[in-house]
Design an enzyme around this catalytic site. Structure first.
Site, PDB file in Angstrom:
ATOM      1  N   GLY A  46       0.765  -1.251   0.000  1.00  0.00           N
ATOM      2  CA  GLY A  46       0.000   0.000   0.000  1.00  0.00           C
ATOM      3  C   GLY A  46       0.789   1.290   0.000  1.00  0.00           C
ATOM      4  O   GLY A  46       0.280   2.321  -0.432  1.00  0.00           O
ATOM      5  N   GLU A 100       4.134   3.861   6.174  1.00  0.00           N
ATOM      6  CA  GLU A 100       2.920   3.043   6.061  1.00  0.00           C
ATOM      7  C   GLU A 100       1.856   3.814   5.279  1.00  0.00           C
ATOM      8  O   GLU A 100       1.851   5.048   5.267  1.00  0.00           O
ATOM      9  CB  GLU A 100       2.455   2.702   7.490  1.00  0.00           C
ATOM     10  CG  GLU A 100       1.221   1.862   7.623  1.00  0.00           C
ATOM     11  CD  GLU A 100       1.313   0.459   7.026  1.00  0.00           C
ATOM     12  OE1 GLU A 100       1.425   0.366   5.785  1.00  0.00           O
ATOM     13  OE2 GLU A 100       1.209  -0.523   7.773  1.00  0.00           O
ATOM     14  N   ASP A 101       0.962   3.094   4.621  1.00  0.00           N
ATOM     15  CA  ASP A 101      -0.128   3.754   3.903  1.00  0.00           C
ATOM     16  C   ASP A 101      -1.184   4.295   4.862  1.00  0.00           C
ATOM     17  O   ASP A 101      -1.599   5.437   4.772  1.00  0.00           O
ATOM     18  CB  ASP A 101      -0.759   2.792   2.864  1.00  0.00           C
ATOM     19  CG  ASP A 101      -1.160   1.433   3.461  1.00  0.00           C
ATOM     20  OD1 ASP A 101      -0.967   1.212   4.675  1.00  0.00           O
ATOM     21  OD2 ASP A 101      -1.649   0.581   2.696  1.00  0.00           O
ATOM     22  N   ASP A 104      -4.782   1.904  11.031  1.00  0.00           N
ATOM     23  CA  ASP A 104      -6.198   1.691  11.329  1.00  0.00           C
ATOM     24  C   ASP A 104      -6.316   1.293  12.806  1.00  0.00           C
ATOM     25  O   ASP A 104      -6.363   2.161  13.676  1.00  0.00           O
ATOM     26  CB  ASP A 104      -6.687   0.606  10.351  1.00  0.00           C
ATOM     27  CG  ASP A 104      -8.167   0.301  10.428  1.00  0.00           C
ATOM     28  OD1 ASP A 104      -8.911   1.108  10.984  1.00  0.00           O
ATOM     29  OD2 ASP A 104      -8.582  -0.757   9.918  1.00  0.00           O
ATOM     30  N   LYS A 132      -6.579   6.616  11.045  1.00  0.00           N
ATOM     31  CA  LYS A 132      -7.983   6.598  11.495  1.00  0.00           C
ATOM     32  C   LYS A 132      -7.974   6.577  13.016  1.00  0.00           C
ATOM     33  O   LYS A 132      -8.003   5.489  13.618  1.00  0.00           O
ATOM     34  CB  LYS A 132      -8.676   5.337  10.982  1.00  0.00           C
ATOM     35  CG  LYS A 132      -8.919   5.300   9.494  1.00  0.00           C
ATOM     36  CD  LYS A 132      -9.640   3.994   9.163  1.00  0.00           C
ATOM     37  CE  LYS A 132      -9.925   3.850   7.698  1.00  0.00           C
ATOM     38  NZ  LYS A 132     -10.380   2.473   7.372  1.00  0.00           N
ATOM     39  N   PHE A 153     -13.846   3.063   5.098  1.00  0.00           N
ATOM     40  CA  PHE A 153     -12.921   2.392   4.182  1.00  0.00           C
ATOM     41  C   PHE A 153     -12.535   3.322   3.034  1.00  0.00           C
ATOM     42  O   PHE A 153     -13.377   3.969   2.425  1.00  0.00           O
ATOM     43  CB  PHE A 153     -13.560   1.118   3.628  1.00  0.00           C
ATOM     44  CG  PHE A 153     -12.595   0.277   2.850  1.00  0.00           C
ATOM     45  CD1 PHE A 153     -11.661  -0.516   3.502  1.00  0.00           C
ATOM     46  CD2 PHE A 153     -12.597   0.297   1.460  1.00  0.00           C
ATOM     47  CE1 PHE A 153     -10.752  -1.281   2.784  1.00  0.00           C
ATOM     48  CE2 PHE A 153     -11.694  -0.468   0.734  1.00  0.00           C
ATOM     49  CZ  PHE A 153     -10.769  -1.252   1.400  1.00  0.00           C
ATOM     50  N   ASP A 160      -5.761  -0.567  -1.808  1.00  0.00           N
ATOM     51  CA  ASP A 160      -6.649  -1.357  -2.670  1.00  0.00           C
ATOM     52  C   ASP A 160      -7.927  -1.793  -1.975  1.00  0.00           C
ATOM     53  O   ASP A 160      -8.052  -1.717  -0.751  1.00  0.00           O
ATOM     54  CB  ASP A 160      -5.915  -2.621  -3.142  1.00  0.00           C
ATOM     55  CG  ASP A 160      -5.811  -3.661  -2.029  1.00  0.00           C
ATOM     56  OD1 ASP A 160      -5.501  -3.272  -0.882  1.00  0.00           O
ATOM     57  OD2 ASP A 160      -6.051  -4.844  -2.298  1.00  0.00           O
TER      58      ASP A 160
HETATM   59  P1  5GP Z   1      -4.117  -1.977  11.217  1.00  0.00           P
HETATM   60  O1  5GP Z   1      -3.206  -3.097  11.616  1.00  0.00           O
HETATM   61  O2  5GP Z   1      -3.662  -0.619  11.660  1.00  0.00           O
HETATM   62  O3  5GP Z   1      -5.548  -2.252  11.654  1.00  0.00           O
HETATM   63  O4  5GP Z   1      -4.237  -2.004   9.652  1.00  0.00           O
HETATM   64  C1  5GP Z   1      -3.257  -1.551   8.826  1.00  0.00           C
HETATM   65  C2  5GP Z   1      -3.436  -2.071   7.432  1.00  0.00           C
HETATM   66  O5  5GP Z   1      -4.800  -2.334   7.128  1.00  0.00           O
HETATM   67  C3  5GP Z   1      -3.006  -1.018   6.422  1.00  0.00           C
HETATM   68  O6  5GP Z   1      -1.655  -1.148   6.122  1.00  0.00           O
HETATM   69  C4  5GP Z   1      -3.887  -1.318   5.241  1.00  0.00           C
HETATM   70  O7  5GP Z   1      -3.276  -2.285   4.418  1.00  0.00           O
HETATM   71  C5  5GP Z   1      -5.126  -1.906   5.833  1.00  0.00           C
HETATM   72  N1  5GP Z   1      -6.211  -0.919   5.921  1.00  0.00           N
HETATM   73  C6  5GP Z   1      -6.717  -0.348   7.042  1.00  0.00           C
HETATM   74  N2  5GP Z   1      -7.721   0.502   6.750  1.00  0.00           N
HETATM   75  C7  5GP Z   1      -7.850   0.473   5.409  1.00  0.00           C
HETATM   76  C8  5GP Z   1      -8.727   1.160   4.500  1.00  0.00           C
HETATM   77  O8  5GP Z   1      -9.592   1.985   4.841  1.00  0.00           O
HETATM   78  N3  5GP Z   1      -8.546   0.887   3.184  1.00  0.00           N
HETATM   79  C9  5GP Z   1      -7.643  -0.015   2.724  1.00  0.00           C
HETATM   80  N4  5GP Z   1      -7.574  -0.197   1.419  1.00  0.00           N
HETATM   81  N5  5GP Z   1      -6.803  -0.673   3.561  1.00  0.00           N
HETATM   82  C10 5GP Z   1      -6.907  -0.431   4.882  1.00  0.00           C
END
Ligand code: 5GP
Length: 177
Positions: A46, A100-101, A104, A132, A153, A160
């Site tokens: 990402g 990081e992209d 979340d 977020k 989302f 993606d």
């Molecule tokens: P976390 O471990 O912080 O919950 O999630 C991180 C990963 O979840 C990000 O690197 C990404 O790949 C994915 N992710 C979280 N939220 C989104 C979103 O709104 N859209 C997309 N496409 N990927 C997300």
């Protein structure tokens, strides 16, 4: 409005706004790391467009490497974080910036931070294009944040939805139905 797989998305952050903000983050890094040679560790897939835009605006010496972790399927987080793949660089004594992209729940980042910190970098910071805050379950200190967004989302600019949408030049958000 665009359709990706079965879902509709609206433009959320346009390309100009996004790239101006990314350039500002790079500017901050240029100041913070003056005289140093940070190692950017970009988390694939990402972050590839974010880190490319960031690098174009970094004017100090810097290096980049790419790692992969996969923890996400469809539009919901699985909560399971897999191993880091592809980190062959010597981390000990380096000034590391994890790229990081999106952060979340924070699970991925907390896990990465733990695993990379164990390799004894001189310093370690996080840069994320999107955050977020409402979704965060594990708080991690994010030094460079492009945009704090609501808990919906998003896709585009590297992000993606089940494999599609990474090529979109701006950020889209799931449309209200
Ligand atoms: P976390 O471990 O912080 O919950 O999630 C991180 C990963 O979840 C990000 O690197 C990404 O790949 C994915 N992710 C979280 N939220 C989104 C979103 O709104 N859209 C997309 N496409 N990927 C997300």
């Amino acid at each position: 409005m665009i359709q990706v797989h079965d879902k509709q998305f609206d433009v959320f952050i346009d390309q100009e706004t996004l790239e101006k903000r990314i350039a500002a983050l790079a500017g901050q890094m240029n100041q913070d790391y003056q005289g140093q040679r940070p190692l950017l560790i970009a988390v694939l897939n990402g972050s590839f467009l974010f880190v490319a835009e960031l690098m174009k605006n970094i004017t100090i010496d810097c290096e980049i490497t790419f790692i992969r972790v996969s923890s996400y399927e469809g539009t919901g987080t699985t909560g399971k974080v897999k191993q880091i793949l592809g980190l062959s660089e010597e981390i000990k004594g380096r000034d590391v910036i994890i790229i990081e992209d999106i952060v979340d729940t924070g699970h991925t980042m907390a896990e990465l931070l733990g695993q990379i910190t164990a390799q004894k970098p001189r310093s370690i910071e996080i840069a994320t294009m999107l955050h977020k805050p409402e979704a965060t379950r594990i708080p991690v200190t994010l030094k460079y944040v492009g945009f704090a967004i609501e808990n919906k989302f998003v896709l585009g600019y590297g992000l993606d939805y089940d494999g599609l949408g990474r090529n979109l030049p701006c950020i889209y958000q799931l449309a209200e139905v």
